[in-house]
Design an enzyme around this catalytic site. Structure first.
Site, PDB file in Angstrom:
ATOM      1  CG  HIS A 129       1.329  17.345   5.282  1.00 57.66           C
ATOM      2  ND1 HIS A 129       0.125  16.754   5.553  1.00 57.66           N
ATOM      3  CD2 HIS A 129       2.059  16.423   4.621  1.00 57.66           C
ATOM      4  CE1 HIS A 129       0.126  15.522   5.073  1.00 57.66           C
ATOM      5  NE2 HIS A 129       1.288  15.297   4.497  1.00 57.66           N
ATOM      6  CB  ALA A 146       5.129  -1.204   1.098  1.00 53.90           C
ATOM      7  CE1 TYR A 167      -8.743  -3.619 -22.005  1.00 56.65           C
ATOM      8  CE2 TYR A 167      -9.407  -5.872 -21.501  1.00 56.65           C
ATOM      9  CZ  TYR A 167      -9.532  -4.509 -21.289  1.00 56.65           C
ATOM     10  OH  TYR A 167     -10.441  -4.055 -20.373  1.00 56.65           O
ATOM     11  CG  ASP A 198       1.001  -2.459   3.832  1.00 56.09           C
ATOM     12  OD1 ASP A 198       1.710  -2.545   2.805  1.00 56.09           O
ATOM     13  OD2 ASP A 198       0.500  -1.384   4.208  1.00 56.09           O
ATOM     14  CE  LYS A 216       6.067   3.142  -0.642  1.00 60.62           C
ATOM     15  NZ  LYS A 216       4.683   2.924  -0.249  1.00 60.62           N
ATOM     16  CG  PHE A 222       1.158   3.714   4.640  1.00 64.60           C
ATOM     17  CD1 PHE A 222       2.306   4.388   5.040  1.00 64.60           C
ATOM     18  CD2 PHE A 222       0.613   4.009   3.403  1.00 64.60           C
ATOM     19  CE1 PHE A 222       2.873   5.347   4.220  1.00 64.60           C
ATOM     20  CE2 PHE A 222       1.192   4.968   2.576  1.00 64.60           C
ATOM     21  CZ  PHE A 222       2.317   5.634   2.991  1.00 64.60           C
ATOM     22  CG  ASP A 223      -0.642   8.146   4.963  1.00 63.78           C
ATOM     23  OD1 ASP A 223      -0.374   7.233   4.165  1.00 63.78           O
ATOM     24  OD2 ASP A 223      -0.099   9.260   4.924  1.00 63.78           O
TER      25      ASP A 223
HETATM   26  C1  LIG Z   1       3.571   3.314   0.207  1.00 64.54           C
HETATM   27  C2  LIG Z   1       2.787   2.450   1.088  1.00 64.54           C
HETATM   28  C3  LIG Z   1       1.432   2.164   0.826  1.00 64.54           C
HETATM   29  C4  LIG Z   1       0.667   2.815  -0.309  1.00 64.54           C
HETATM   30  O1  LIG Z   1       1.226   2.568  -1.536  1.00 64.54           O
HETATM   31  P1  LIG Z   1       1.138   3.587  -2.779  1.00 64.54           P
HETATM   32  O2  LIG Z   1       1.865   2.847  -3.848  1.00 64.54           O
HETATM   33  O3  LIG Z   1       1.794   4.853  -2.373  1.00 64.54           O
HETATM   34  O4  LIG Z   1      -0.304   3.776  -3.100  1.00 64.54           O
HETATM   35  C5  LIG Z   1       0.770   1.302   1.686  1.00 64.54           C
HETATM   36  N1  LIG Z   1       1.393   0.768   2.751  1.00 64.54           N
HETATM   37  C6  LIG Z   1       2.685   1.020   3.036  1.00 64.54           C
HETATM   38  C7  LIG Z   1       3.317   0.387   4.222  1.00 64.54           C
HETATM   39  C8  LIG Z   1       3.423   1.866   2.213  1.00 64.54           C
HETATM   40  O5  LIG Z   1       4.708   2.138   2.534  1.00 64.54           O
END
Ligand SMILES: *Cc1c(COP(=O)(O)O)cnc(C)c1O
Length: 461
Positions: free
Chosen positions: A451, A218, A73, A216, A259, A125-126
């Site tokens: 969508h 990713a 843990y 960010d 990613k 990002f959304d």
């Molecule tokens: C995928 C992504 C996110 C969100 O990540 P999740 O792992 O899907 O929650 C945030 N910002 C960017 C640029 C992304 O490509």
């Protein structure tokens, strides 16, 4: 125009069979799915390009790591291994695992933002936008205008418009700007990279006004690869050196590890040096995600992530990875199939508006092409256009998107050159009969994020 394919820098140890349905079977499946690809069963798709998030193939080392995962843990060996691996790549003092990218955003955004504040980004990002808004703030996008032109060549279409950034800060007042978010690569602009020069300038502006820079991250490794390939002065630097410099311009980062760290689940928050800020990150992690040494993940996930971070910055892997997009893009250009150029890091964005000019935005050309690709070859992409954008929340009228894309996102280490050739051949066949393609109408839709679950039918005329 032809591009040499950079062959896979791995061999295959384990295979996962995929089904090839007949065209008649596919027609039945897509009818049963009400012409919504999100309602298809994955096993009915031959080549699944819905997303590159969490869909990568782990390596033999990562699978071995899964067996070594320490499920304690608190203070597990896997946690310390992950910290060490992440500090090595990012050069930050503090690393916090979380279960995915949006969880990192959920932890970080309320610390920096609140009611009356704004966050400014080259593009949110959304999920990032959602967490900015949940924190009570507003999200403002500030990308360079080149991002909107799909055909002109610009090496760094993901850049922040730094002149406009300064104007925005002055306009909102620096005390009201809670964060400047640099998204690398710029996902919402089609996976387009951001240059080091641009990141450095943004960071200098932020420093001058005393605003925190959030990266960010990713797709940071893909972004570093583009910098190495396209930016003067970086051709002889390693991806690791480039990454260190890139992160030196931020104060903290959030990352979806699904990613560029090639894991099926996981995320990170990193803080460069501000110990007080990191205390706040930990304080939010415990109630939202779990204790700080696992952050919503199993010990085995931490282990796979520690290894994946290192594999994601390997130069041969990145050459192959970005090379797949470049190969696809060159073949499509040769065949006269319009798409966003130069190709971004993780996907091809087919320009359905150009390919299908007879289908107006309110009959969803991006969706029409998506469905046709599934019927033609069992390829699952998705619409990034007016269908995805939806209706005006006040008037209920269909909005018109700037783009009508069909996105083909390529999972990491999953498909081979032959699969890419199938995609190109399918599109060549579709192009031959493009004038006969019909638009779609929605027969049922939910109020938000329609969508994913809406039902559609093809128009007869
Ligand atoms: C995928 C992504 C996110 C969100 O990540 P999740 O792992 O899907 O929650 C945030 N910002 C960017 C640029 C992304 O490509």
């Amino acid at each position: 125009m032809s591009v040499k394919y950079f062959a896979e820098p791995f061999k295959i140890k384990m295979v996962e069979p995929i089904k090839i349905l007949t065209r008649e079977e596919r027609l039945k499946k897509i009818q049963e799915a009400d012409y919504n690809v999100f309602s298809l069963a994955a096993e009915d798709c031959y080549i699944d390009l819905l997303t590159d998030s969490g869909t990568g193939a782990m390596s033999a080392d990562q699978w071995a790591g899964i067996m070594r995962g320490d499920e304690s843990y608190s203070g597990s060996k896997s946690f310390y291994r992950l910290q060490e691996s992440a500090k090595d790549i990012f050069g930050y003092a503090f690393i916090q695992p979380v279960h995915q990218g949006r969880a990192a955003e959920k932890v970080v955004m309320p610390i920096l933002l609140g009611k009356g504040k704004v966050s400014i980004s080259n593009m949110h990002f959304d999920t990032t936008r959602a967490h900015v808004e949940i924190a009570g703030a507003r999200a403002v996008d500030c990308v360079v205008p080149e991002a909107l032109d799909t055909e002109s060549y610009a090496p760094f279409k993901g850049n922040m418009d730094n002149e406009r950034l300064v104007k925005l800060i002055e306009e909102y007042g620096k005390e009201n700007v809670g964060a400047i978010i640099i998204t690398v690569t710029n996902n919402s602009a089609g996976g387009q990279p951001v240059s080091m020069k641009n990141i450095k300038e943004t960071s200098e502006i932020a420093k001058k006004y005393g605003i925190k820079v959030v990266i960010d991250a990713a797709r940071f490794a893909e972004n570093c690869h583009f910098i190495k390939r396209r930016e003067e002065g970086y051709e002889d630097k390693s991806i690791r050196e480039i990454a260190k410099e890139l992160f030196s311009y931020g104060d903290l980062f959030t990352m979806s590890s699904k990613k560029d760290a090639i894991v099926n689940i996981g995320g990170l928050v990193g803080v460069k040096e501000d110990a007080d800020l990191f205390e706040k990150v930990k304080a939010n992690t415990i109630p939202f995600e779990g204790f700080i040494s696992y952050g919503g993940l199993a010990g085995r996930d931490l282990e796979a992530l520690a290894i994946g971070l290192q594999e994601g910055v390997e130069e041969d892997f990145l050459k192959y990875r970005i090379g797949q997009m470049e190969y696809l893009s060159a073949k499509l250009t040769e065949a006269g199939i319009p798409h966003q150029t130069p190709a971004g890091g993780h996907a091809i964005f087919l320009d359905a508006k150009k390919l299908l000019p007879h289908i107006p935005y309110h009959e969803f050309p991006g969706q029409a092409l998506t469905i046709e690709l599934y019927l033609e070859a069992g390829i699952r992409g998705c619409d990034i256009g007016s269908y995805m954008l939806g209706n005006d929340p006040d008037t209920g009228v269909q909005l018109e998107s700037q783009f009508e894309f069909t996105r083909l996102a390529v999972p990491r280490r999953v498909y081979t050159q032959s699969h890419l050739d199938v995609i190109v051949e399918a599109l060549i066949e579709i192009k031959k009969r493009k004038d006969s393609l019909k638009g779609y109408e929605i027969t049922w839709e939910p109020k938000i994020l329609r969508h994913f679950t809406a039902k559609l039918q093809p128009l007869s005329k």
